[in-house]
Design a protein around this motif. Structure first.
Motif, PDB file in Angstrom:
ATOM      1  N   ALA A   1       0.740  -1.192  -0.021  1.00  0.00           N
ATOM      2  CA  ALA A   1      -0.035   0.170   0.107  1.00  0.00           C
ATOM      3  C   ALA A   1       0.770   1.335   0.081  1.00  0.00           C
ATOM      4  N   ILE A   2       2.018   1.104   0.640  1.00  0.00           N
ATOM      5  CA  ILE A   2       2.924   2.304   0.734  1.00  0.00           C
ATOM      6  C   ILE A   2       3.637   2.795  -0.507  1.00  0.00           C
ATOM      7  N   SER A   3       4.163   1.702  -1.146  1.00  0.00           N
ATOM      8  CA  SER A   3       5.055   2.119  -2.446  1.00  0.00           C
ATOM      9  C   SER A   3       4.237   1.782  -3.771  1.00  0.00           C
ATOM     10  N   ASP A   4       3.147   1.154  -3.707  1.00  0.00           N
ATOM     11  CA  ASP A   4       2.261   0.959  -4.974  1.00  0.00           C
ATOM     12  C   ASP A   4       2.968  -0.186  -5.683  1.00  0.00           C
ATOM     13  N   THR A   5       3.706  -0.812  -5.224  1.00  0.00           N
ATOM     14  CA  THR A   5       4.507  -1.924  -6.099  1.00  0.00           C
ATOM     15  C   THR A   5       3.418  -3.085  -5.705  1.00  0.00           C
ATOM     16  N   SER A   6       3.713  -4.073  -6.652  1.00  0.00           N
ATOM     17  CA  SER A   6       2.714  -5.374  -6.372  1.00  0.00           C
ATOM     18  C   SER A   6       3.678  -6.442  -7.029  1.00  0.00           C
ATOM     19  N   ILE A   7       3.172  -7.749  -6.532  1.00  0.00           N
ATOM     20  CA  ILE A   7       3.670  -8.936  -7.153  1.00  0.00           C
ATOM     21  C   ILE A   7       2.507  -9.882  -7.453  1.00  0.00           C
ATOM     22  N   THR A   8       2.575 -10.610  -8.517  1.00  0.00           N
ATOM     23  CA  THR A   8       1.430 -11.490  -8.984  1.00  0.00           C
ATOM     24  C   THR A   8       1.970 -12.931  -9.177  1.00  0.00           C
ATOM     25  N   PHE A   9       1.069 -13.810  -8.598  1.00  0.00           N
ATOM     26  CA  PHE A   9       1.572 -15.353  -8.855  1.00  0.00           C
ATOM     27  C   PHE A   9       0.487 -15.836  -9.828  1.00  0.00           C
ATOM     28  N   GLY A  10       0.868 -16.345 -10.668  1.00  0.00           N
ATOM     29  CA  GLY A  10      -0.109 -17.017 -11.595  1.00  0.00           C
ATOM     30  C   GLY A  10      -0.895 -16.457 -12.643  1.00  0.00           C
ATOM     31  N   GLU A  11      -1.430 -17.054 -13.453  1.00  0.00           N
ATOM     32  CA  GLU A  11      -2.171 -16.272 -14.801  1.00  0.00           C
ATOM     33  C   GLU A  11      -3.565 -16.681 -14.901  1.00  0.00           C
ATOM     34  N   GLU A  12      -4.610 -15.794 -15.011  1.00  0.00           N
ATOM     35  CA  GLU A  12      -6.031 -16.266 -15.029  1.00  0.00           C
ATOM     36  C   GLU A  12      -6.270 -17.074 -16.143  1.00  0.00           C
ATOM     37  N   THR A  13      -5.505 -17.222 -17.064  1.00  0.00           N
ATOM     38  CA  THR A  13      -5.732 -18.211 -18.404  1.00  0.00           C
ATOM     39  C   THR A  13      -5.150 -19.508 -18.104  1.00  0.00           C
ATOM     40  N   SER A  14      -4.088 -19.433 -17.288  1.00  0.00           N
ATOM     41  CA  SER A  14      -3.327 -20.730 -16.995  1.00  0.00           C
ATOM     42  C   SER A  14      -4.041 -21.771 -16.673  1.00  0.00           C
ATOM     43  N   SER A  15      -3.522 -22.967 -16.840  1.00  0.00           N
ATOM     44  CA  SER A  15      -4.132 -24.126 -16.458  1.00  0.00           C
ATOM     45  C   SER A  15      -3.795 -24.731 -15.046  1.00  0.00           C
ATOM     46  N   LYS A  16      -2.642 -24.003 -14.462  1.00  0.00           N
ATOM     47  CA  LYS A  16      -2.316 -24.107 -13.178  1.00  0.00           C
ATOM     48  C   LYS A  16      -2.855 -23.267 -12.281  1.00  0.00           C
ATOM     49  N   ASP A  17      -3.510 -24.140 -11.303  1.00  0.00           N
ATOM     50  CA  ASP A  17      -4.233 -23.393 -10.086  1.00  0.00           C
ATOM     51  C   ASP A  17      -3.226 -22.908  -8.996  1.00  0.00           C
ATOM     52  N   ILE A  18      -3.531 -22.001  -8.200  1.00  0.00           N
ATOM     53  CA  ILE A  18      -2.760 -21.513  -7.301  1.00  0.00           C
ATOM     54  C   ILE A  18      -3.314 -21.868  -5.923  1.00  0.00           C
ATOM     55  N   SER A  19      -4.630 -22.111  -5.783  1.00  0.00           N
ATOM     56  CA  SER A  19      -5.093 -22.569  -4.633  1.00  0.00           C
ATOM     57  C   SER A  19      -6.664 -22.711  -4.611  1.00  0.00           C
ATOM     58  N   TYR A  20      -7.535 -23.197  -3.855  1.00  0.00           N
ATOM     59  CA  TYR A  20      -8.805 -23.621  -3.958  1.00  0.00           C
ATOM     60  C   TYR A  20      -9.608 -22.948  -2.627  1.00  0.00           C
ATOM     61  N   ILE A  21     -10.552 -22.135  -2.693  1.00  0.00           N
ATOM     62  CA  ILE A  21     -11.129 -21.700  -1.490  1.00  0.00           C
ATOM     63  C   ILE A  21     -12.294 -22.277  -1.085  1.00  0.00           C
ATOM     64  N   VAL A  22     -12.278 -23.047   0.093  1.00  0.00           N
ATOM     65  CA  VAL A  22     -13.339 -23.923   0.397  1.00  0.00           C
ATOM     66  C   VAL A  22     -13.691 -23.736   1.772  1.00  0.00           C
ATOM     67  N   GLU A  23     -15.280 -23.694   2.322  1.00  0.00           N
ATOM     68  CA  GLU A  23     -15.519 -23.572   3.527  1.00  0.00           C
ATOM     69  C   GLU A  23     -15.106 -24.671   4.427  1.00  0.00           C
ATOM     70  N   ASN A  24     -14.671 -24.079   5.816  1.00  0.00           N
ATOM     71  CA  ASN A  24     -14.257 -25.054   6.574  1.00  0.00           C
ATOM     72  C   ASN A  24     -15.389 -25.881   7.098  1.00  0.00           C
ATOM     73  N   ASP A  25     -16.601 -25.736   6.838  1.00  0.00           N
ATOM     74  CA  ASP A  25     -17.484 -26.598   7.390  1.00  0.00           C
ATOM     75  C   ASP A  25     -17.739 -27.644   6.302  1.00  0.00           C
ATOM     76  N   LEU A  26     -17.823 -27.187   5.207  1.00  0.00           N
ATOM     77  CA  LEU A  26     -17.928 -28.199   3.971  1.00  0.00           C
ATOM     78  C   LEU A  26     -16.761 -29.175   4.047  1.00  0.00           C
ATOM     79  N   LEU A  27     -15.500 -28.404   4.321  1.00  0.00           N
ATOM     80  CA  LEU A  27     -14.355 -29.495   4.282  1.00  0.00           C
ATOM     81  C   LEU A  27     -14.441 -30.622   5.120  1.00  0.00           C
ATOM     82  N   ILE A  28     -14.949 -30.133   6.288  1.00  0.00           N
ATOM     83  CA  ILE A  28     -15.111 -31.232   7.549  1.00  0.00           C
ATOM     84  C   ILE A  28     -16.232 -32.064   7.124  1.00  0.00           C
TER      85      ILE A  28
END
Ligand SMILES: Cc1cc2nc3c(=O)[nH]c(=O)nc-3n(C[C@H](O)[C@H](O)[C@H](O)COP(=O)(O)OP(=O)(O)OC[C@H]3O[C@@H](n4cnc5c(N)ncnc54)[C@H](O)[C@@H]3O)c2cc1C
Lengths: 462, 274
Positions: free
Chosen positions: A122-149
């Motif tokens: 936020a202070i220097s306005d620099t950023s880093i990105t991992f992965g590409e939206e169009t890539s077949s490689k996924d970064i991670s998956y967001i799952v509800e705790n309750d659903l996972l259990i």
């Protein structure tokens, strides 16, 4: 000759008390306690996953496993609504869930795929990105705790050798000191169990860890985590996880659906108290501010970043190829705002005779990198492998020799990861100029140096 | 008679711990709680993974997979959790059961044999604690062979033959217990100056990882000598492989020659084949 004579005499003396029967009753556990090969204390995300994974391990199919959980057996009711507690699961750990058959239950319900992770200073306005939206490689998956259990439990119930007891609070533990002794578990209802291996999956305040008496390095952050489910006013291709590093702590958005994201905002205690008191509208405004507010820049930092940027361009490695900006938040899912204290903790030993610690019981990190439960899943995979191998060579499951392999492999990885997370946390909590320069140049450079980035991604997803 | 000699063989380690126990229990005439404590001490003495027998404990990491995979070599494994299910194994000189218990845990039907009755009692007591299913018998292998002729699928004698004086008789009796086509396994110390340096000088005197007086050079045996005795008893040696023990890390590894310690596996031939 003399040796033999002494020996014979010794044998004679010994035989006397060997023939005595009294030792067997005092030396052995009372008959009233029930025996299991493995007892898992705590049925959170990690405890359930461990029980399920061990239950599916062919090499351990003759072992009886008991899972003890103090809360009741909650039923998961599928709904459009998202719970405010979600986790981000690395691809490597998704594979684990897939292998034990749990992922299909998540897939048939709901989850989101993160294709790209963008971290902004936020202070220097620099950023880093991992992965590409169009890539077949996924970064991670967001799952509800309750659903996972729920998903893991559904599979766990199929395992023939796993037994689960809910509403069972464990009162105390009696851990083995010598070979052949068993860990003893006393429940509040008076029942008792013995086992070859006790696994503590009982979370950050682990009672098993306390019974082991291991050193536990820990501190509280002057940071509180606020979670909430947020809505946008338009449908977007929501596959980016955002993290903005504010001087007060990181604010993160994790994708849920095309018009919803989950908020994890760690901030100072005073600020969090203010945030919790705001009306929903005011809170949404505060979140937008957190994501967008322009902070006072340091001239020198800006200048350096700019010249570094032109250097990179000259070297034909343009920075920030296609930078994105986070979506604008419109509203908040009613009642989804909640706050959690945050802390750091690491047990110097994960094992002792007949006992092992797994998940938050062994380590606790700042949620800024979304690693908490992932470290725990890594433990599960490793312990499963180690126990399967141990049994295959005839080791008893509580044998320290075999458990040691688990401890060293996991500590090597976990400590490295925890130091990285802790380092990031400390680095971004400061606004002193030299640190800001270093970190912004660091971010900018990492963003264009693909090999390093790929290494980080590989590391995070294995 | 050789049988009596064999019956009298008490491993030096056993002798040592007998003496220790005696010191604890001297002067007690009635059996009381104190003796129970002493008894437990005796069991834990053998089973302390970091105590005097730690090399025997850590050796399990290589000897159990080796024995298991040799037995399974030409057979299909039906149950991965009990790979040796259906195989009977005789552990000659089982001591406190450091090898017998793990073998039983992977499904083998194990008979643990030791001439020393006290050790058998300790082994039984430990198995009761750990719920291991081993049939322990206090007897010399000679006596045992008489009643159990060609009974076992495999015979194992690990770190024992280097304590036996009458090696010919010992091996003969071991082979007698084995079914034709069955496998016999030995692990022991080679009769070389390197082995003597490592096991006696370094192990017993310098690092002191092994109790003094455990080993005697004269009793060590080379792979060739053991192979010769086995041949005489109608056994074909299939494998001899060197091993080495690292005192500092308490780990065993395979080694390219048999100058220190080694493992040997032989097959008992059918009468027709010889
Ligand atoms: C705000 C916040 C956000 C987070 N976000 C992420 C994220 O994005 N990604 C991520 O990977 N991680 C995240 N984490 C961390 C993650 O939630 C934890 O790492 C994870 O829940 C640990 O699981 P566990 O099963 O080890 O422990 P817990 O979930 O604490 O489970 C322990 C279980 O043991 C039971 N228990 C305890 N004592 C007893 C007893 N005496 N008898 C019987 N049962 C007992 C409890 O009832 C409980 O069910 C976050 C954490 C916080 C606070």
């Amino acid at each position: 000759m003399t040796r033999l004579a002494i020996c014979k005499q010794a044998i004679a003396t010994n035989t006397k008390f060997f023939t005595k029967r009294s030792f067997s009753s005092s030396g052995l556990e009372a008959n009233s306690s029930k025996y299991y090969d493995i007892v898992i204390a705590g049925g959170g995300m990690i405890g359930c996953s461990l029980a399920c994974t061990l239950g599916a391990n062919q090499k351990l199919s003759n072992k009886r496993i008991l899972l003890l959980e103090s809360s009741k057996n909650k039923q998961y009711i599928p709904s459009e609504k998202y719970s405010n507690r979600v986790v981000s699961i690395n691809p490597g750990n998704k594979k684990l869930l897939d292998n034990i058959g749990a992922w299909k239950h998540i897939e048939s319900n709901k989850y989101a795929t993160v294709k790209r992770l963008q971290v902004m200073d936020a202070i220097s306005d620099t950023s880093i990105t991992f992965g590409e939206e169009t890539s077949s490689k996924d970064i991670s998956y967001i799952v509800e705790n309750d659903l996972l259990i729920h998903a893991v439990k559904t599979e766990m119930e199929q395992a023939k050798n796993v037994e689960v007891q809910y509403n069972q609070r464990i009162k105390s533990y009696n851990l083995p000191k010598e070979s052949g002794e068993m860990a003893k578990i006393c429940l509040e209802d008076g029942s008792e169990y013995t086992c070859d291996l006790l696994v503590g999956c009982d979370g950050q305040n682990s009672q098993v860890r306390k019974a082991m008496g291991v050193n536990y390095l820990n501190w509280k952050y002057d940071n509180v985590g606020i979670v909430a489910t947020l809505k946008f006013n338009e449908e977007i291709d929501n596959c980016i996880a955002w993290q903005r590093l504010l001087p007060t702590g990181p604010i993160a958005l994790l994708p849920l659906t095309s018009n919803m994201s989950s908020l994890v905002w760690s901030t100072t205690i005073a600020h969090s108290q203010q945030l919790m008191k705001l009306s929903d509208e005011q809170f949404v405004q505060a979140v937008n501010e957190g994501l967008w507010k322009v902070y006072e820049r340091y001239g020198i930092v800006d200048q350096l970043v700019k010249s570094f940027d032109s250097f990179l361009r000259a070297a034909n490695i343009p920075a920030d190829v296609c930078r994105r900006y986070p979506p604008k938040i419109q509203s908040l899912e009613e009642g989804s705002r909640a706050s959690f204290p945050l802390g750091f903790g690491h047990a110097t030993n994960y094992i002792s005779k007949g006992v092992a610690l797994v998940g938050d019981a062994a380590h606790r990190v700042h949620p800024l990198a979304g690693q908490g439960v992932n470290l725990g899943f890594g433990d599960v995979q490793c312990l499963n492998k180690v126990l399967g191998e141990a049994h295959y060579v005839g080791c008893s499951l509580g044998n320290v020799f075999c458990l040691k392999d688990y401890e060293s492999e996991r500590q090597k990885y976990n400590v490295k990861m925890m130091i990285a997370v802790e380092g990031l946390y400390r680095l971004y909590r400061t606004d002193s100029t030299p640190v800001v320069i270093v970190r912004s140049l660091g971010l900018q450079a990492t963003d264009v140096l693909f090999p390093i980035k790929n290494m980080i991604i590989e590391e995070a997803s294995t | 008679m050789a049988g009596n000699l064999l019956k009298g063989f008490v491993r030096t380690q056993n002798f040592k711990c007998m003496v220790k126990i005696r010191l604890y229990s001297s002067g007690t005439s009635t059996i009381d709680d104190k003796e129970v404590v002493h008894f437990k001490k005796f069991v834990s003495y053998w089973w302390d993974e970091f105590g005097e027998f730690k090399p025997l404990h850590s050796m399990n990491k290589i000897r159990i997979p080796w024995i298991r995979d040799c037995i399974l070599a030409n057979n299909e494994m039906k149950d991965a959790s009990l790979p040796l299910k259906g195989y009977s194994v005789l552990d000659v000189g089982c001591g406190g059961g450091i090898l017998s218990e793990p073998l039983s845990r992977i499904g083998a039907d194990v008979t643990g044999l030791d001439a020393n009755e006290d050790l058998i009692k300790a082994a039984k007591a430990h198995a009761e604690l750990t719920k291991a299913n081993v049939n322990y018998v206090a007897s010399s292998v000679e006596d045992h062979a008489r009643e159990n002729f060609e009974k076992y699928d495999a015979v194992v004698s690990s770190e024992v033959i280097e304590h036996v004086t009458q090696k010919e008789e010992f091996v003969k009796a071991c082979v007698e217990c084995l079914k034709p086509n069955g496998s016999i396994f030995f692990t022991t110390i080679s009769k070389t100056k390197y082995a003597s340096f490592l096991a006696i000088y370094l192990g017993e005197n310098v690092i002191k990882g092994i109790p003094k007086g455990t080993h005697h050079y004269e009793k060590f045996i080379t792979p060739h000598e053991l192979q010769r005795i086995l041949e005489k008893n109608n056994c074909r040696t299939d494998v001899v492989h060197g091993t080495i023990y690292n005192f500092l890390t308490n780990t065993w590894s395979w080694w390219f020659n048999s100058d220190f310690t080694y493992v040997l596996k032989a097959t008992k031939l059918d009468k027709q084949n010889c």
